[in-house]
Motif scaffolding. Sequence first.
Motif, PDB file in Angstrom:
ATOM      1  N   ARG A 292      24.085  -3.223   2.552  1.00 19.16           N
ATOM      2  CA  ARG A 292      25.063  -2.166   2.326  1.00 19.16           C
ATOM      3  C   ARG A 292      25.979  -2.080   3.539  1.00 19.16           C
ATOM      4  NH1 ARG A 292      22.245   3.270   1.077  1.00 19.16           N
ATOM      5  NH2 ARG A 292      24.395   3.997   1.108  1.00 19.16           N
ATOM      6  N   ASP A 293      27.190  -1.638   3.307  1.00 20.31           N
ATOM      7  CA  ASP A 293      28.160  -1.522   4.380  1.00 20.31           C
ATOM      8  C   ASP A 293      27.847  -0.281   5.216  1.00 20.31           C
ATOM      9  OD1 ASP A 293      30.954  -2.597   2.276  1.00 20.31           O
ATOM     10  OD2 ASP A 293      29.318  -3.708   3.231  1.00 20.31           O
ATOM     11  N   ASN A 294      27.962  -0.416   6.517  1.00 19.44           N
ATOM     12  CA  ASN A 294      27.671   0.699   7.413  1.00 19.44           C
ATOM     13  C   ASN A 294      28.548   1.904   7.120  1.00 19.44           C
ATOM     14  OD1 ASN A 294      25.682  -0.634   8.814  1.00 19.44           O
ATOM     15  ND2 ASN A 294      27.058  -1.402  10.383  1.00 19.44           N
TER      16      ASN A 294
ATOM     17  N   ALA B 104      16.142  -4.954  -6.728  1.00 22.54           N
ATOM     18  CA  ALA B 104      16.150  -4.746  -5.286  1.00 22.54           C
ATOM     19  C   ALA B 104      16.664  -3.350  -4.978  1.00 22.54           C
ATOM     20  CB  ALA B 104      17.020  -5.787  -4.584  1.00 22.54           C
ATOM     21  N   ALA B 105      16.311  -2.864  -3.796  1.00 25.20           N
ATOM     22  CA  ALA B 105      16.787  -1.555  -3.356  1.00 25.20           C
ATOM     23  C   ALA B 105      16.911  -1.541  -1.848  1.00 25.20           C
ATOM     24  CB  ALA B 105      15.847  -0.441  -3.823  1.00 25.20           C
ATOM     25  N   ILE B 106      17.797  -0.692  -1.379  1.00 27.42           N
ATOM     26  CA  ILE B 106      17.968  -0.501   0.063  1.00 27.42           C
ATOM     27  C   ILE B 106      18.097   0.989   0.321  1.00 27.42           C
ATOM     28  CG2 ILE B 106      20.476  -0.876  -0.075  1.00 27.42           C
ATOM     29  CD1 ILE B 106      20.218  -2.244   2.727  1.00 27.42           C
TER      30      ILE B 106
ATOM     31  N   PHE C 116      29.607  13.080  -1.660  1.00 25.26           N
ATOM     32  CA  PHE C 116      28.400  12.356  -2.038  1.00 25.26           C
ATOM     33  C   PHE C 116      28.033  11.343  -0.967  1.00 25.26           C
ATOM     34  CE2 PHE C 116      25.164  10.669  -4.669  1.00 25.26           C
ATOM     35  CZ  PHE C 116      25.177   9.291  -4.518  1.00 25.26           C
ATOM     36  N   THR C 117      26.763  11.353  -0.594  1.00 23.12           N
ATOM     37  CA  THR C 117      26.232  10.376   0.340  1.00 23.12           C
ATOM     38  C   THR C 117      25.060   9.661  -0.315  1.00 23.12           C
ATOM     39  OG1 THR C 117      26.877  11.684   2.256  1.00 23.12           O
ATOM     40  CG2 THR C 117      25.196   9.996   2.590  1.00 23.12           C
ATOM     41  N   SER C 118      25.158   8.357  -0.365  1.00 28.10           N
ATOM     42  CA  SER C 118      24.112   7.565  -0.997  1.00 28.10           C
ATOM     43  C   SER C 118      22.998   7.291  -0.009  1.00 28.10           C
ATOM     44  CB  SER C 118      24.710   6.248  -1.496  1.00 28.10           C
ATOM     45  OG  SER C 118      23.688   5.369  -1.903  1.00 28.10           O
ATOM     46  N   LYS C 119      21.775   7.689  -0.361  1.00 25.44           N
ATOM     47  CA  LYS C 119      20.630   7.355   0.486  1.00 25.44           C
ATOM     48  C   LYS C 119      19.962   6.060   0.041  1.00 25.44           C
ATOM     49  CE  LYS C 119      17.908   9.593   2.733  1.00 25.44           C
ATOM     50  NZ  LYS C 119      16.765  10.333   3.280  1.00 25.44           N
ATOM     51  N   THR C 120      19.876   5.892  -1.258  1.00 22.21           N
ATOM     52  CA  THR C 120      19.259   4.692  -1.800  1.00 22.21           C
ATOM     53  C   THR C 120      20.212   4.047  -2.785  1.00 22.21           C
ATOM     54  OG1 THR C 120      17.034   5.574  -1.596  1.00 22.21           O
ATOM     55  CG2 THR C 120      17.343   3.764  -3.143  1.00 22.21           C
ATOM     56  N   LEU C 121      20.335   2.740  -2.658  1.00 14.94           N
ATOM     57  CA  LEU C 121      21.143   1.986  -3.599  1.00 14.94           C
ATOM     58  C   LEU C 121      20.250   0.880  -4.150  1.00 14.94           C
ATOM     59  CD1 LEU C 121      24.820   1.054  -3.125  1.00 14.94           C
ATOM     60  CD2 LEU C 121      23.248  -0.640  -4.039  1.00 14.94           C
TER      61      LEU C 121
ATOM     62  N   GLY D  78      15.328   6.253  10.466  1.00 16.72           N
ATOM     63  CA  GLY D  78      14.883   5.107  11.220  1.00 16.72           C
ATOM     64  C   GLY D  78      15.646   3.832  10.941  1.00 16.72           C
ATOM     65  N   GLY D  79      16.580   3.898  10.013  1.00 13.07           N
ATOM     66  CA  GLY D  79      17.355   2.705   9.695  1.00 13.07           C
ATOM     67  C   GLY D  79      17.283   2.363   8.224  1.00 13.07           C
ATOM     68  N   LEU D  80      17.505   1.107   7.914  1.00 14.01           N
ATOM     69  CA  LEU D  80      17.536   0.657   6.528  1.00 14.01           C
ATOM     70  C   LEU D  80      16.246  -0.077   6.174  1.00 14.01           C
ATOM     71  CD1 LEU D  80      21.182  -0.728   6.374  1.00 14.01           C
ATOM     72  CD2 LEU D  80      20.340   1.384   5.352  1.00 14.01           C
ATOM     73  N   THR D  81      15.758   0.172   4.979  1.00 12.66           N
ATOM     74  CA  THR D  81      14.584  -0.524   4.468  1.00 12.66           C
ATOM     75  C   THR D  81      14.948  -1.159   3.138  1.00 12.66           C
ATOM     76  OG1 THR D  81      13.131   1.111   5.505  1.00 12.66           O
ATOM     77  CG2 THR D  81      12.165  -0.306   3.827  1.00 12.66           C
ATOM     78  N   THR D  82      14.526  -2.397   2.954  1.00 12.39           N
ATOM     79  CA  THR D  82      14.825  -3.109   1.715  1.00 12.39           C
ATOM     80  C   THR D  82      13.554  -3.374   0.912  1.00 12.39           C
ATOM     81  OG1 THR D  82      14.702  -5.249   2.833  1.00 12.39           O
ATOM     82  CG2 THR D  82      16.867  -4.218   2.669  1.00 12.39           C
ATOM     83  N   TYR D  83      13.729  -3.440  -0.401  1.00 10.67           N
ATOM     84  CA  TYR D  83      12.632  -3.712  -1.321  1.00 10.67           C
ATOM     85  C   TYR D  83      13.139  -4.718  -2.348  1.00 10.67           C
ATOM     86  CZ  TYR D  83      11.234   0.820   0.564  1.00 10.67           C
ATOM     87  OH  TYR D  83      10.928   1.862   1.405  1.00 10.67           O
TER      88      TYR D  83
END
Length: 119
Positions: A74-76, A49-51, A29-34, A56-61
Amino acid sequence: QVQVVESGGGMVQAGGSLRLSCTASGRSFTSKTLAWFRQAPEKEREFVAAITWSGGGLTTYYGDSVKGRFTISRDNGQNTGHLQMNSLKPEYTAVYYCATRGTYGDDYWGQGTQVTVPS
């Protein structure tokens, strides 16, 4: 089977801080959105909130009520994320849920962790 486990909840005085953590584990399992949601007593579940990871990298909301107070990260390379919550207010008392979406659009939720800010 994917498991999502939150930790870090508790009771903190108004103006204080808490850091929630969330780990998703499961074979391949690979998490794309948390994301984090919260639900206060007798209220509907609310987006916090979401990341999201993309090429292109990480986007936060952030939800409007927590902008400037909460920080999601999130941890790399890991299916682990955190929610740093500062300047907490009594109205932030709720059960905080972590949710994650995998690369195939599959969603998983944790059991929630209680955050209490006494008035």
